[in-house]
Design an enzyme around this catalytic site. Sequence first.
Site, mmCIF file in Angstrom:
data_model
loop_
_atom_site.group_PDB
_atom_site.id
_atom_site.type_symbol
_atom_site.label_atom_id
_atom_site.label_comp_id
_atom_site.label_asym_id
_atom_site.label_seq_id
_atom_site.Cartn_x
_atom_site.Cartn_y
_atom_site.Cartn_z
ATOM 1 N N ASP A 179 47.049 48.635 -4.415
ATOM 2 C CA ASP A 179 47.549 48.395 -5.767
ATOM 3 C C ASP A 179 46.725 47.247 -6.365
ATOM 4 O O ASP A 179 46.843 46.104 -5.930
ATOM 5 C CB ASP A 179 49.037 48.033 -5.723
ATOM 6 C CG ASP A 179 49.658 47.866 -7.112
ATOM 7 O OD1 ASP A 179 48.906 47.721 -8.096
ATOM 8 O OD2 ASP A 179 50.899 47.863 -7.202
ATOM 9 N N HIS A 180 45.903 47.573 -7.374
ATOM 10 C CA HIS A 180 44.978 46.571 -7.921
ATOM 11 C C HIS A 180 45.715 45.442 -8.646
ATOM 12 O O HIS A 180 45.138 44.378 -8.896
ATOM 13 C CB HIS A 180 43.997 47.247 -8.887
ATOM 14 C CG HIS A 180 42.638 46.633 -8.870
ATOM 15 N ND1 HIS A 180 42.420 45.276 -8.705
ATOM 16 C CD2 HIS A 180 41.396 47.184 -8.982
ATOM 17 C CE1 HIS A 180 41.128 45.032 -8.734
ATOM 18 N NE2 HIS A 180 40.478 46.167 -8.901
ATOM 19 N N ARG A 181 46.988 45.652 -9.002
ATOM 20 C CA ARG A 181 47.758 44.574 -9.620
ATOM 21 C C ARG A 181 48.082 43.480 -8.615
ATOM 22 O O ARG A 181 48.319 42.324 -8.982
ATOM 23 C CB ARG A 181 49.061 45.130 -10.212
ATOM 24 C CG ARG A 181 48.869 46.205 -11.276
ATOM 25 C CD ARG A 181 50.187 46.858 -11.640
ATOM 26 N NE ARG A 181 50.831 47.483 -10.492
ATOM 27 C CZ ARG A 181 51.994 48.129 -10.534
ATOM 28 N NH1 ARG A 181 52.658 48.224 -11.694
ATOM 29 N NH2 ARG A 181 52.511 48.668 -9.451
#
Length: 441
Positions: free
Chosen positions: A413-415
């Site tokens: 999850d790039h967040r």
Amino acid sequence: MPTEILMPALSPTMEEGTLAKWLVKEGDTVSSGDLIAEIETDKATMEFEAVDEGTVGKILIAEGSEGVKVNTPIAVLLEDGESADDIDTSGSSSADAAPAKEAKAEAPAEAKSEAPKEEAKAAPAAPQGADGNRIFASPLARRIAADKGLDLAQIEGSGPKGRIVKADVIDAKPQAAKEEAPKAEAASAPAAAAAPAAGPSADQVARMYEGREYEEVKLDGMRKTIAARLTEAKQQVPHFYLRRDIQLDALLKFRGDLNKQLDARGVKLSVNDFIIKACALALQSVPDANAVWAGDRVLKMKASDVAVAVAIEGGLFTPVLQDSDTKSLSALSAEMKDLAARARDRKLAPHEYQGGSFAISNLGMFGIDNFDAVINPPHGAILAVGAGVKKPVVGKDGELAVATVMSVTLSVDHRVIDGALGAELLNAIKENLENPMVMLA
């Protein structure tokens, strides 16, 4: 006043369930803690206990009913001195329509015209406080509160066990309306307009296959939840993928030696047990990656709570092994076997399959070389594990050799985790698996 028994939320994500079986019948006396029903959620069938004592005056939802929304009245409990005649079904959304119509037909016209307006209105659904607990209030009190714009959470009840009654709300002053509500509705309008077009309806799809033979499979609660959560994950979670090949020869030899020594204790370690331990220790080595997405913030976890996907008939569970970094390989192996067995029997409690910051999905035993797994929110990452296969490799000295190689893919999850941090985490997992003795240090 009769007390409504509501459809419980047996997990934080439960929105509806199936009332699988009643364990009581109308007229039975129950006490707090008595088992009264079996509720089937998307994950398991769980027993539901009474929270009050009294007599079951009326069952509103028949057993076997599917899609019963949380907080829907499912039965009515009577206190001492009350009878079924005291039950007010006008405020119950689940009350049978037929009895309501009969009562209306039998009522004299004069009585109908004299009924107070507030009695004719349906009572709002039982409210909840900020902590999610039900606020106990009589149907009439709820209707009056709704008419006056009162927040029942701010009213102290004077009835039995703190129940809010008519007298508590009749003189209460309405609170000022929040200005944020219209703004929130206005803000949501553009988002709704920008929502992607829905796919074809079930009827439209069925018409495409008119004249072709097929079997229609009804979706159960688990399948509906999997479909909704995975659609949400792929649409809202910005995935990126990191891939590595891991040589397993040292681990396989080490595992074989350990299993010989543990044979007398009846312990047999699997490759998956080592993968769980390797991921748990890697999360401790790269603590910034041991995190989950929480809407408007990131929660960095202290312990390594690792979830492992377990395939069951009709879906899957992801039981969580808490504190995996501090447990021995044999302890992890025993716990995983227990969780997997109870998952297949749908006997896991919610706290056993919720939580964790990281997940593992291993399809290597099915002969899958590599694949990309979908992140299970709010996890920050999931490791997709393929099969270990013999491959030619080039050694450090430049010579060609044969090694057992396992391909893994880390979905991130790039967040929560950026590229370099994800690469550091995957490298730590690789180092642990290629140097298994380090995991025992």
